[in-house]
Scaffold this active site. Structure first.
Site, PDB file in Angstrom:
ATOM      1  N   GLU A   1      10.267  25.418  -4.180  1.00  0.00           N
ATOM      2  CA  GLU A   1      10.565  25.904  -2.926  1.00  0.00           C
ATOM      3  C   GLU A   1       9.576  25.143  -1.927  1.00  0.00           C
ATOM      4  OE1 GLU A   1      13.126  27.524  -2.782  1.00  0.00           O
ATOM      5  OE2 GLU A   1      13.215  28.290  -0.629  1.00  0.00           O
TER       6      GLU A   1
ATOM      7  N   HIS B   1      14.855  19.932  -2.364  1.00  0.00           N
ATOM      8  CA  HIS B   1      14.788  20.485  -3.736  1.00  0.00           C
ATOM      9  C   HIS B   1      15.202  19.030  -4.486  1.00  0.00           C
ATOM     10  CE1 HIS B   1      14.065  24.580  -3.884  1.00  0.00           C
ATOM     11  NE2 HIS B   1      15.108  24.799  -3.069  1.00  0.00           N
TER      12      HIS B   1
ATOM     13  N   HIS C   1      17.320  21.498   3.198  1.00  0.00           N
ATOM     14  CA  HIS C   1      16.708  22.222   2.073  1.00  0.00           C
ATOM     15  C   HIS C   1      17.023  21.757   0.739  1.00  0.00           C
ATOM     16  CE1 HIS C   1      14.952  26.164   0.775  1.00  0.00           C
ATOM     17  NE2 HIS C   1      15.914  26.100  -0.028  1.00  0.00           N
ATOM     18  N   GLU C   2      18.405  21.810   0.577  1.00  0.00           N
ATOM     19  CA  GLU C   2      18.690  21.434  -0.841  1.00  0.00           C
ATOM     20  C   GLU C   2      18.108  19.772  -1.124  1.00  0.00           C
ATOM     21  OE1 GLU C   2      19.602  23.637  -2.815  1.00  0.00           O
ATOM     22  OE2 GLU C   2      19.983  24.875  -1.311  1.00  0.00           O
TER      23      GLU C   2
END
Lengths: 498, 498
Positions: free
Chosen positions: B292, B266, B262-263
């Site tokens: 997101e 980003h 997830h990070e």
């Protein structure tokens, strides 16, 4: 004046916030930053430095500071001292025009890159012309800033406020007279065996041992941390966050251990500075010489002394049992104090070290006086190393190009290293008088009374006193080389069974 | 206008330097800072934020920006867009008086502390009065800032510029209508076995595995690094230094793995932003929703999909052989996609997640409209959790007090989480059309074409287009919930053998 002073404090603290932020950017650059971040990071540091400078030269701030300076008699000691010191900084920067500052930073930047190339090529000639410009602009700075007796004082004043060439001449004459004789005498004795220090000391164990030693000297990990960086350093973002770095060389036990204790000594000073004076001169260290006295006191007077290893021989043997089989405190103590001339300053023992500084001091002074020029300075360098240390410099990389200071155009800094050792010896001698049974405590693993003594006598005052005032308050006299010689004689008598 | 624009760029870059420095202070606070550094650190961050604000509201800067805004037709696209966006920010901050900003930061600070206490005591009543003030000042802000249709838009605009309540109402009506039905249907199938994900996964191995996975999705460690922090986050100091953090839970394999991806998603976005536009709106992300979309696309559409684990099942089994004995890609894929209602948003699966957001959206809108008040909001919360998720909230800590956003007075942020997932599904559907054999490539361990597609279609444009424009450029239409439903139907059909 109360309101004026409060305004002054508020501005100074904001300036400190910005400077400490720049400090964190720099710390991060050494410790964490991924390689691609470098270009933008330099720009970010430059922007913050620029903002801090603008704030310090802001018209309203300057006017308020001038009002305070004119009325400083109405202020009490720490306040008055802050105003005096800030006003002094202001005056110094006022004397340097923006044109000068920009020209200087250009020359420094070029100088640094030329030095990198020259060192790579081991050829002083590639640095010579840049160094000429660096020396010229320093000379110009001396004239712009002004001085009482000798241009060198205008430069030293940034690092060791109030230092006088006349005093340094006496100190280094002592170094020459007494220390050269002493090292020659040592050379006639049987050399100590330090071969076990060159065995393989594994990275992780060294790291763990270093943390343990930092704890034992009283470094507060709640207000600091240790990391790895190519060159060890101490930095802080206020006295509540004081960080040290170290490096590990698996084939050189001393490299990390004494960097830990050395930087730890700097850090203990910073951690002991009064947080109430955050951002103000009295919340900062007195000078680089006094700062270095704190690192050297822990590194040498404590960390390279017998009592400390009587306390810690079991600890070090717990980490490195095989390497240190059959090595007791006394043998360990002798090995870590081996004296022998070396070409590289940062690898030097405690005694020859001061010849390295002496040489730089003579050269720097000579450049400003005009008795030396940059033209053949590597030859002058090499001749001095032959004369004082008896060693042959094989190339400029291990000679005149070894240190970064001149590459940054920094002249007048080196003497603070020797001052640090000499102050350390004098302070430590006083501590032994003031603290009954100090070395017995240290031999029993307790250096807390020494730390408390330093907190009380040195740290808590921050920049309230000058180096000279502080030294007189603590020891009843100004800096005196005899304490260093007496410390050295006592130590090396034991090391060399003299 | 050329000189005006250059001046504008130079100022914006300096402001960015200061903001990124503040960002590093905050990153360091989470990752490195020793505990005693906290008080001074907050002050340092506040000083830098204040300076950045002063620079952005500096008279000369504002006048120049106004001149550029008036003449923006003379500028080309990226330049014009920068001026428009900067002018818009300027206008917004002009509408908020200094008095308002100070009052707000006081209310926020009190609110945050009240929330901490209330969460500790699991009692919403301890937060209620502070929350009332937070809601009131947000309402005031809506009126000061202004809006076209609904006050909520004035707040959302900071996070998802241009977002309209009418559009969100349609989206969340779809969520309610289609997703509730779908999750109810899933609940009638046999639950998947994910027990092997709750075995002990050792810290160090998870950490090493996480780094490996980050490399595999294309995260550039030359321009970034991963560290541990209590709450995972991504931060950057320009697109050349983009850092992620994660956390490790030894009893929950997913906690670290999906936080890494997830990070990492980003971070891939930030690493792909144009460095030439450093400090300018077009050098930044479009919106939080689009940001997101990048994290969710990698986390869910890639990282929780079968092809990714066909490629990586051997890798994960290399690290955790015992735990995953007998587990193949398909079984692994099913386990990581288990659907079941939970009380905590951040622990939710991909489907129920949007009910968490739906509830917050309904409540936030209701508070602004006045149909809800803070008085009994925990009861309203609990009733909605019962209605949409079928779960009983046992106390306020696992209910209304679970998220930090409202404690900071942040209203209008939550919808961006759902928008992210919906954009992700729509973008991923398009990527599958544009890249022939995409999922075969991923199943063979190669997601480089997907990354290149995202770089080309999303990252390199920075903030040049609005979310809506970007979505239309990429997919030919505005945001449409059907792509998410279609993705979900396809995936969970496989997961639950429907």
């Amino acid at each position: 004046m109360k309101k004026n002073y409060e305004e002054y404090v508020a501005s100074m603290r904001k300036i400190a916030d910005v400077n400490y932020a720049a400090g964190l950017l720099s710390w991060d650059k050494e410790v964490n930053m991924p390689p691609k971040g470098a270009a933008i990071r330099s720009q970010q540091v430059a922007t913050l430095s620029g903002i801090a400078h603008e704030m310090f030269t802001d018209k309203k701030f300057v006017e308020n500071l001038e009002t305070l300076e004119k009325n400083k008699k109405k202020l009490k000691l720490p306040q008055r001292r802050n105003i005096e010191l800030s006003f002094k900084s202001q005056q110094r920067s006022n004397k340097l025009s923006t044109e000068f500052v920009i020209r200087n930073s250009k020359i420094v930047s070029e100088g640094y890159h030329a030095w990198l190339k020259a060192r790579e090529a081991k050829d002083y000639n590639l640095f010579k012309e840049s160094f000429r410009k660096l020396v010229e602009i320093r000379k110009e700075e001396c004239e712009l800033v002004g001085y009482e007796n000798h241009p060198y004082e205008a430069l030293m004043d940034q690092f060791e406020p109030g230092a006088k060439v006349a005093d340094l001449d006496i100190l280094f004459a002592d170094v020459k007279k007494q220390l050269i004789k002493f090292t020659k005498k040592i050379a006639t004795y049987k050399q100590v065996d330090d071969s076990f220090l060159k065995k393989k000391y594994p990275q992780q164990k060294q790291w763990d041992f270093g943390l343990e030693i930092l704890k034992r000297i009283g470094y507060d990990f709640e207000g600091g941390r240790q990391d790895i960086s190519p060159h060890p350093f101490t930095t802080n973002f206020g006295s509540s966050d004081v960080r040290v770095t170290t490096r590990v060389d698996e084939r050189n036990f001393g490299s990390m251990t004494w960097s830990c204790i050395h930087e730890g000594g700097h850090a203990l000073y910073e951690q002991g500075l009064p947080i109430s004076e955050y951002g103000l001169p009295t919340g900062n260290a007195v000078s680089l010489g006094i700062h270095e006295s704190q690192s050297r006191l822990w590194e040498n007077n404590v960390g390279r002394n017998l009592p400390f290893w009587e306390a810690n021989i079991d600890l070090v043997k717990k980490y490195f049992a095989t390497n240190l089989k059959g090595v007791g405190a006394s043998k360990f103590f002798k090995a870590i104090n081996k004296v022998s001339p070396s070409l590289i300053r940062v690898e030097s023992d405690e005694l020859y070290y001061h010849f390295h500084i002496l040489i730089r001091y003579e050269i720097e002074k000579g450049l400003l006086e005009g008795t030396y020029t940059v033209d053949n300075l590597n030859e002058i360098w090499n001749a001095k190393y032959k004369e004082y240390l008896g060693v042959d410099v094989k190339n400029d990389a291990e000679g005149i190009l070894q240190d970064i200071h001149w590459a940054y155009g920094s002249i007048g800094y080196f003497p603070t290293y020797s001052l640090g050792s000499f102050y350390a010896a004098q302070f430590y001698a006083q501590a032994k008088k003031d603290i009954r049974g100090l070395e017995k405590q240290i031999a029993a693993g307790d250096s807390s009374k020494l730390l408390a003594w330093l907190r009380e006598n040195v740290h808590k005052h921050g920049g309230t006193y000058t180096s000279e005032q502080l030294c007189k308050r603590i020891t009843g006299e100004g800096l005196n080389f005899k304490y260093f010689m007496s410390y050295a004689r006592k130590k090396y008598k034991m090391v060399y069974d003299m």
